[in-house]
Scaffold this active site. Structure first.
Site, PDB file in Angstrom:
ATOM      1  N   ALA A   3       0.870  -1.168   0.000  1.00 36.89           N
ATOM      2  CA  ALA A   3       0.000   0.000   0.000  1.00 36.89           C
ATOM      3  C   ALA A   3       0.913   1.226   0.000  1.00 36.89           C
ATOM      4  O   ALA A   3       2.075   1.150   0.423  1.00 36.89           O
ATOM      5  CB  ALA A   3      -0.895  -0.019   1.234  1.00 36.89           C
TER       6      ALA A   3
ATOM      7  N   GLY B  97       0.653  -4.773   1.007  1.00 35.63           N
ATOM      8  CA  GLY B  97      -0.554  -4.810   0.173  1.00 35.63           C
ATOM      9  C   GLY B  97      -0.326  -5.517  -1.159  1.00 35.63           C
ATOM     10  O   GLY B  97      -1.264  -6.069  -1.739  1.00 35.63           O
TER      11      GLY B  97
ATOM     12  N   GLU C 158      -0.719  -9.050  -0.417  1.00 36.77           N
ATOM     13  CA  GLU C 158      -2.144  -9.257  -0.102  1.00 36.77           C
ATOM     14  C   GLU C 158      -2.987  -9.249  -1.377  1.00 36.77           C
ATOM     15  O   GLU C 158      -3.919 -10.050  -1.523  1.00 36.77           O
ATOM     16  CB  GLU C 158      -2.601  -8.168   0.871  1.00 36.77           C
ATOM     17  CG  GLU C 158      -1.918  -8.311   2.220  1.00 36.77           C
ATOM     18  CD  GLU C 158      -2.115  -7.114   3.139  1.00 36.77           C
ATOM     19  OE1 GLU C 158      -1.708  -5.993   2.758  1.00 36.77           O
ATOM     20  OE2 GLU C 158      -2.691  -7.282   4.223  1.00 36.77           O
TER      21      GLU C 158
ATOM     22  N   GLU D 177       4.727  -4.925   7.222  1.00 43.12           N
ATOM     23  CA  GLU D 177       4.049  -3.794   7.875  1.00 43.12           C
ATOM     24  C   GLU D 177       4.565  -3.535   9.281  1.00 43.12           C
ATOM     25  O   GLU D 177       4.587  -2.408   9.763  1.00 43.12           O
ATOM     26  CB  GLU D 177       2.529  -4.036   7.919  1.00 43.12           C
ATOM     27  CG  GLU D 177       1.838  -3.965   6.563  1.00 43.12           C
ATOM     28  CD  GLU D 177       1.804  -5.300   5.819  1.00 43.12           C
ATOM     29  OE1 GLU D 177       2.573  -6.223   6.190  1.00 43.12           O
ATOM     30  OE2 GLU D 177       1.017  -5.412   4.864  1.00 43.12           O
TER      31      GLU D 177
HETATM   32  N1  CAA Z   1       4.647   3.126  -0.867  1.00 43.36           N
HETATM   33  C1  CAA Z   1       5.058   4.258  -1.446  1.00 43.36           C
HETATM   34  N2  CAA Z   1       6.195   4.365  -2.142  1.00 43.36           N
HETATM   35  C2  CAA Z   1       6.950   3.265  -2.257  1.00 43.36           C
HETATM   36  C3  CAA Z   1       6.599   2.047  -1.678  1.00 43.36           C
HETATM   37  C4  CAA Z   1       5.384   1.995  -0.959  1.00 43.36           C
HETATM   38  N3  CAA Z   1       4.912   0.859  -0.397  1.00 43.36           N
HETATM   39  N4  CAA Z   1       7.566   1.142  -1.936  1.00 43.36           N
HETATM   40  C5  CAA Z   1       8.494   1.790  -2.662  1.00 43.36           C
HETATM   41  N5  CAA Z   1       8.139   3.080  -2.866  1.00 43.36           N
HETATM   42  C6  CAA Z   1       8.856   4.121  -3.582  1.00 43.36           C
HETATM   43  C7  CAA Z   1      10.081   4.587  -2.803  1.00 43.36           C
HETATM   44  O1  CAA Z   1       9.708   5.523  -1.827  1.00 43.36           O
HETATM   45  C8  CAA Z   1      10.915   5.159  -3.902  1.00 43.36           C
HETATM   46  O2  CAA Z   1      10.423   6.424  -4.238  1.00 43.36           O
HETATM   47  P1  CAA Z   1      11.440   7.701  -4.355  1.00 43.36           P
HETATM   48  O3  CAA Z   1      12.270   7.362  -5.564  1.00 43.36           O
HETATM   49  O4  CAA Z   1      10.518   8.858  -4.568  1.00 43.36           O
HETATM   50  O5  CAA Z   1      12.246   7.738  -3.111  1.00 43.36           O
HETATM   51  C9  CAA Z   1      10.631   4.234  -5.093  1.00 43.36           C
HETATM   52  O6  CAA Z   1       9.404   3.593  -4.792  1.00 43.36           O
HETATM   53  C10 CAA Z   1      11.682   3.165  -5.288  1.00 43.36           C
HETATM   54  O7  CAA Z   1      11.833   2.480  -4.051  1.00 43.36           O
HETATM   55  P2  CAA Z   1      13.261   2.225  -3.350  1.00 43.36           P
HETATM   56  O8  CAA Z   1      14.212   3.328  -3.699  1.00 43.36           O
HETATM   57  O9  CAA Z   1      13.011   1.971  -1.916  1.00 43.36           O
HETATM   58  O10 CAA Z   1      13.707   0.905  -4.129  1.00 43.36           O
HETATM   59  P3  CAA Z   1      14.705  -0.232  -3.603  1.00 43.36           P
HETATM   60  O11 CAA Z   1      14.989  -1.085  -4.784  1.00 43.36           O
HETATM   61  O12 CAA Z   1      15.865   0.375  -2.882  1.00 43.36           O
HETATM   62  O13 CAA Z   1      13.867  -1.070  -2.527  1.00 43.36           O
HETATM   63  C11 CAA Z   1      11.886  -2.187  -1.660  1.00 43.36           C
HETATM   64  C12 CAA Z   1      12.749  -1.825  -2.918  1.00 43.36           C
HETATM   65  C13 CAA Z   1      12.691  -3.167  -0.789  1.00 43.36           C
HETATM   66  C14 CAA Z   1      10.622  -2.858  -2.182  1.00 43.36           C
HETATM   67  C15 CAA Z   1      11.566  -0.904  -0.868  1.00 43.36           C
HETATM   68  O14 CAA Z   1      11.041   0.066  -1.760  1.00 43.36           O
HETATM   69  C16 CAA Z   1      10.582  -1.103   0.258  1.00 43.36           C
HETATM   70  O15 CAA Z   1      10.929  -1.623   1.296  1.00 43.36           O
HETATM   71  N6  CAA Z   1       9.316  -0.658   0.031  1.00 43.36           N
HETATM   72  C17 CAA Z   1       8.285  -0.689   1.062  1.00 43.36           C
HETATM   73  C18 CAA Z   1       7.781  -2.094   1.298  1.00 43.36           C
HETATM   74  C19 CAA Z   1       6.733  -2.097   2.382  1.00 43.36           C
HETATM   75  O16 CAA Z   1       7.001  -1.791   3.545  1.00 43.36           O
HETATM   76  N7  CAA Z   1       5.475  -2.429   2.023  1.00 43.36           N
HETATM   77  C20 CAA Z   1       4.357  -2.467   2.964  1.00 43.36           C
HETATM   78  C21 CAA Z   1       3.577  -1.188   2.872  1.00 43.36           C
HETATM   79  S1  CAA Z   1       2.348  -1.045   4.137  1.00 43.36           S
HETATM   80  C22 CAA Z   1       1.028  -1.945   3.567  1.00 43.36           C
HETATM   81  O17 CAA Z   1       1.047  -2.525   2.495  1.00 43.36           O
HETATM   82  C23 CAA Z   1      -0.172  -1.971   4.484  1.00 43.36           C
HETATM   83  C24 CAA Z   1      -1.216  -2.983   4.132  1.00 43.36           C
HETATM   84  O18 CAA Z   1      -1.170  -4.149   4.508  1.00 43.36           O
HETATM   85  C25 CAA Z   1      -2.383  -2.606   3.381  1.00 43.36           C
END
Ligand code: CAA
Length: 258
Positions: free
Chosen positions: A65, A109, A112, A132
């Site tokens: 998400a 998400g 999910e 999360e």
């Molecule tokens: N939401 C918003 N933006 C996201 C995102 C997310 N879930 N995941 C990645 N992005 C964005 C980053 O912020 C980044 O944007 P900027 O260039 O503007 O900084 C861009 O995508 C590229 O991401 P990274 O630079 O982080 O890429 P990476 O290759 O270094 O890492 C990754 C990849 C390991 C997937 C890392 O992006 C990451 O950990 N993302 C978040 C994963 C996460 O925590 N997901 C759970 C979200 S909460 C949820 O989903 C709640 C639910 O159950 C409904």
């Protein structure tokens, strides 16, 4: 119809939906949900479409998400509009099968959403996780429930508590994914499997989907009873007469959906 966050194409009787927010690794914001609801509704309404494939990019099916959208949102902003309830509406309104074709990250998400599919086809590069907890929160789109049903309590608990990722091979061993294919063959394989499903009798396809899903909502004895009733009901369809006649006459069946 054009979508802001999706690319939708028809390949014969198969709808291919590609999540298209590459700069955010396909993070699922409100616009993605609105687009998905509309695209799935259009697929459901189109009698010419029999199966859907949902995919992302090579690097990410979806990285969760949208954290930037959620960060300022409190209880009122989430509970008020019942954030994410659109996914439940989308699932309830989709009686035809769909496959999640997952390459790269399927996190939070994203994992999910993939688990909402009728089954997951994974590229060898796929990585699943519910991270999360590392954001100070918990799954909110069904992860704690669907992951536990898919892989059992031990792995689901470990993944939710530590936020660790699970690779494609472990995911297949654990029963989360139906099959692993080389990344370069993912879409081709998903489209071929979807075309096979779309080429079968639509009533039988709908019934098989409903029956397997019933296993998650009923007791065993009720589920088996429901299955037998459905089996008897299908006996009244023209497609069942045709399917069995075609087998006996050693020819290909011609389905009418009746
Ligand atoms: N939401 C918003 N933006 C996201 C995102 C997310 N879930 N995941 C990645 N992005 C964005 C980053 O912020 C980044 O944007 P900027 O260039 O503007 O900084 C861009 O995508 C590229 O991401 P990274 O630079 O982080 O890429 P990476 O290759 O270094 O890492 C990754 C990849 C390991 C997937 C890392 O992006 C990451 O950990 N993302 C978040 C994963 C996460 O925590 N997901 C759970 C979200 S909460 C949820 O989903 C709640 C639910 O159950 C409904």
């Amino acid at each position: 119809m054009a979508y802001e966050t999706l690319i939708v194409e028809q390949h014969g009787a198969v709808t291919l939906v590609t999540l298209n927010r590459p700069k955010a690794l396909n993070a699922l914001n409100a616009q993605v949900l609105a687009d998905l609801e509309a695209a799935f509704a259009a697929f459901e309404a189109d009698a010419g479409q029999g199966c859907l494939v949902l995919t992302g990019s090579e690097k990410a099916f979806a990285a969760g998400a949208d954290i930037k959208e959620m960060q300022p949102q409190g209880f009122a902003e989430m509970y008020g509009p019942d954030k994410f309830a659109g996914y439940d509406r989308m699932l309830r309104a989709t009686s035809k099968p769909w496959i999640a074709a997952v390459s790269g990250y399927a996190l939070g998400g994203g994992c999910e959403l993939a688990m909402m599919a009728d089954y997951i086809l994974a590229a060898d590069t796929a990585k699943f996780g519910q991270p999360e907890i590392t954001l100070g929160t918990a799954p909110g789109m069904g992860g704690s429930q669907r992951l536990t049903r898919a892989v059992g309590k031990a792995k689901a608990m470990q993944m939710c508590l530590t936020g660790r990722m699970m690779g494609a091979e472990e995911a297949e061993r654990a029963g989360l994914v139906a099959e692993i294919v080389p990344a370069a063959k993912l879409i081709e394989t998903a489209l071929a499997q979807a075309a096979t499903i779309a080429g079968l009798g639509p009533l039988a396809v709908k019934a098989n989907k409903e029956l397997v899903n019933a296993a998650f909502e009923t007791s065993l004895s009720e589920g088996v009873r429901f299955e037998r009733r459905m089996f008897f009901g299908l006996a009244a369809s023209q497609d069942k007469q045709e399917g069995m006649a075609a087998f006996i006459e050693k020819r290909k069946p011609s389905w009418t959906g009746k």
